[in-house]
Scaffold this motif. Structure first.
Motif, short mmCIF file in Angstrom:
data_model
loop_
_atom_site.label_atom_id
_atom_site.label_comp_id
_atom_site.label_asym_id
_atom_site.label_seq_id
_atom_site.Cartn_x
_atom_site.Cartn_y
_atom_site.Cartn_z
N LEU A 21 -37.33 -31.18 -33.65
CA LEU A 21 -36.34 -30.13 -33.40
C LEU A 21 -36.06 -29.93 -31.91
N LYS A 22 -36.93 -30.48 -31.08
CA LYS A 22 -36.75 -30.30 -29.64
C LYS A 22 -35.43 -30.90 -29.16
N TYR A 23 -34.98 -31.96 -29.81
CA TYR A 23 -33.72 -32.58 -29.40
C TYR A 23 -32.53 -31.68 -29.75
N LEU A 24 -32.62 -31.00 -30.89
CA LEU A 24 -31.58 -30.06 -31.27
C LEU A 24 -31.57 -28.86 -30.32
N TYR A 25 -32.76 -28.32 -30.02
CA TYR A 25 -32.85 -27.18 -29.11
C TYR A 25 -32.36 -27.56 -27.72
N PHE A 26 -32.69 -28.77 -27.29
CA PHE A 26 -32.24 -29.24 -25.98
C PHE A 26 -30.71 -29.30 -25.94
N LEU A 27 -30.11 -29.84 -26.99
CA LEU A 27 -28.65 -29.98 -27.04
C LEU A 27 -27.97 -28.62 -27.05
N LEU A 28 -28.49 -27.69 -27.85
CA LEU A 28 -27.91 -26.35 -27.93
C LEU A 28 -28.01 -25.64 -26.58
N THR A 29 -29.17 -25.75 -25.95
CA THR A 29 -29.37 -25.11 -24.64
C THR A 29 -28.43 -25.69 -23.60
N MET A 30 -28.27 -27.01 -23.61
CA MET A 30 -27.39 -27.67 -22.65
C MET A 30 -25.93 -27.23 -22.85
N ILE A 31 -25.50 -27.15 -24.10
CA ILE A 31 -24.12 -26.73 -24.41
C ILE A 31 -23.89 -25.30 -23.92
N LEU A 32 -24.84 -24.42 -24.20
CA LEU A 32 -24.71 -23.02 -23.79
C LEU A 32 -24.72 -22.89 -22.27
N TYR A 33 -25.56 -23.68 -21.62
CA TYR A 33 -25.63 -23.66 -20.15
C TYR A 33 -24.30 -24.10 -19.55
N VAL A 34 -23.71 -25.16 -20.09
CA VAL A 34 -22.41 -25.64 -19.61
C VAL A 34 -21.34 -24.58 -19.83
N LEU A 35 -21.39 -23.89 -20.98
CA LEU A 35 -20.42 -22.83 -21.26
C LEU A 35 -20.55 -21.68 -20.26
N VAL A 36 -21.78 -21.34 -19.92
CA VAL A 36 -22.02 -20.28 -18.93
C VAL A 36 -21.38 -20.65 -17.60
N ILE A 37 -21.61 -21.88 -17.16
CA ILE A 37 -21.07 -22.33 -15.88
C ILE A 37 -19.54 -22.36 -15.91
N LEU A 38 -18.99 -22.90 -16.99
CA LEU A 38 -17.53 -23.01 -17.09
C LEU A 38 -16.86 -21.64 -17.14
N ALA A 39 -17.40 -20.72 -17.95
CA ALA A 39 -16.79 -19.40 -18.10
C ALA A 39 -16.81 -18.63 -16.80
N ASN A 40 -17.96 -18.61 -16.13
CA ASN A 40 -18.07 -17.86 -14.87
C ASN A 40 -17.28 -18.52 -13.75
N THR A 41 -17.31 -19.86 -13.70
CA THR A 41 -16.57 -20.57 -12.66
C THR A 41 -15.07 -20.35 -12.81
N ALA A 42 -14.59 -20.33 -14.06
CA ALA A 42 -13.15 -20.14 -14.31
C ALA A 42 -12.68 -18.80 -13.75
N LEU A 43 -13.47 -17.74 -13.95
CA LEU A 43 -13.07 -16.44 -13.45
C LEU A 43 -13.21 -16.35 -11.93
N ILE A 44 -14.22 -17.01 -11.38
CA ILE A 44 -14.36 -17.04 -9.92
C ILE A 44 -13.16 -17.71 -9.28
N VAL A 45 -12.73 -18.83 -9.86
CA VAL A 45 -11.58 -19.57 -9.33
C VAL A 45 -10.31 -18.73 -9.43
N ILE A 46 -10.12 -18.06 -10.57
CA ILE A 46 -8.93 -17.23 -10.75
C ILE A 46 -8.89 -16.09 -9.74
N ILE A 47 -10.03 -15.42 -9.54
CA ILE A 47 -10.09 -14.34 -8.55
C ILE A 47 -9.81 -14.88 -7.14
N TYR A 48 -10.29 -16.09 -6.86
CA TYR A 48 -10.09 -16.68 -5.52
C TYR A 48 -8.64 -17.08 -5.27
N VAL A 49 -7.98 -17.67 -6.26
CA VAL A 49 -6.64 -18.23 -6.03
C VAL A 49 -5.53 -17.20 -6.23
#
Length: 313
Positions: A21-49
């Motif tokens: 199950l560690k491979y499933l947990y790893f994949l889920l964690t990685m997906i969520l981490y990428v979503l966190v970065i993308l969501a926050n970065t998108a708003l930072i960019v919008i506020i900046y531009v």
């Protein structure tokens, strides 16, 4: 570092043996981490531009989003490594770095939310003086002070822990926590370290910002009770995202504090891990969601970028 202890690593025992199950947990964690970065970065960019978002409140939000990326990065990459690892060891150096990153993230989050509550207080209770009290220059200085003070304060806290000798190696968590590391010390005289942990971590980092937030919202409530319906609506629209963010983060930190000091084995292991990850995974996803969808200016610019167009009815 070599003089502080003969022990070179700690063991994070909460991971246990999860098999394939560690491979499933790893994949889920990685997906969520990428979503966190993308969501926050998108708003930072919008506020900046977007020049129309170069206002005090949005600068505070930008700092909050940057800190959310920082906080999730303090835990999730290490978490993914530990999920795939067989031994779940973490070196003293990386353990201390993780403590530093996690504690500074928590302090910056609370202090940013606290100063945002003051911004809301001035906006609602002293609207005619808002532009003279909350200026862009002052906001930039306050944000810089929050980050610098948090880094210095946690650095002082950690300096006491680094000097200790350690006899134990097992930390019953998914990450390093200063309080639990102190309990592994060989020294009988750790009172100074515990006092510093309480003062720097609990009092200055958590309690003081919460008391300030409570004070500002009492003032806001007292004004709203006497205000017009329009003022109440404005207060509701601007304060709800902030209140949701505060309550969410307080819940996450409260559980972490309780779980460090009491036996939580009655709670299922999977739920304990999720709750421990809440502040570093759910909170960084919640902030861009509630602010991106609730605040009119950000939502309007997000529509232009076609980011939330499908979410609209």
């Amino acid at each position: 570092m070599e003089n502080s202890s003969e022990i070179v690593s700690f063991v994070l025992s909460m991971y246990g043996d999860i098999g394939h199950l560690k491979y499933l947990y790893f994949l889920l964690t990685m997906i969520l981490y990428v979503l966190v970065i993308l969501a926050n970065t998108a708003l930072i960019v919008i506020i900046y531009v977007k020049p129309n978002l170069h206002e005090p409140m949005y600068l505070f939000l930008c700092s909050l989003f940057v800190n959310d990326i920082y906080g999730s990065t303090a835990l999730l990459p290490c978490l993914m490594v530990q999920i795939l690892s067989e031994t779940h060891d973490i070196s003293l150096l990386f353990c201390f770095i993780q403590i530093f990153n996690i504690q500074t993230y928590v302090d910056i989050e609370f202090r940013t939310l606290a100063i945002m509550s003051y911004d809301r207080y001035v906006c609602i209770c002293k609207p005619l003086h808002y532009n003279s009290i909350i200026t862009t220059r002052r906001v930039q200085i306050v944000i810089l002070v929050i980050w610098i003070v948090s880094f210095i304060q946690v650095g002082v806290l950690l300096s006491f822990t680094i000097r200790l000798r350690f006899c134990g190696t097992v930390i019953d968590k998914v990450c390093c926590v200063n309080h639990l590391v102190l309990e592994l010390s060989c020294s009988l005289n750790t009172s100074l370290s515990y006092v510093n942990d309480v003062i720097c971590g609990l009092v200055l980092g958590v309690t003081a910002p919460l008391v300030f937030i409570l004070f500002t919202y009492v003032k806001i409530l007292s004004v709203c009770l006497k205000a017009s319906k329009e003022t109440k609506t404005k207060a509701f629209d601007t304060c709800i995202p902030h209140l949701v963010s505060i309550m969410s983060f307080v819940f996450a930190c409260f559980y972490n504090i309780i779980s460090q000091r009491f036996d939580m084995t009655i709670v299922p292991l999977e739920l304990r891990i999720i709750l421990l990850m809440y502040a570093f995974l759910i909170q960084p996803m919640l902030n861009p969601l509630i602010y991106g969808l609730k605040l009119t200016k950000i939502r309007h610019d997000l529509k232009k970028f076609k980011i939330i167009k499908r979410l609209q009815p």
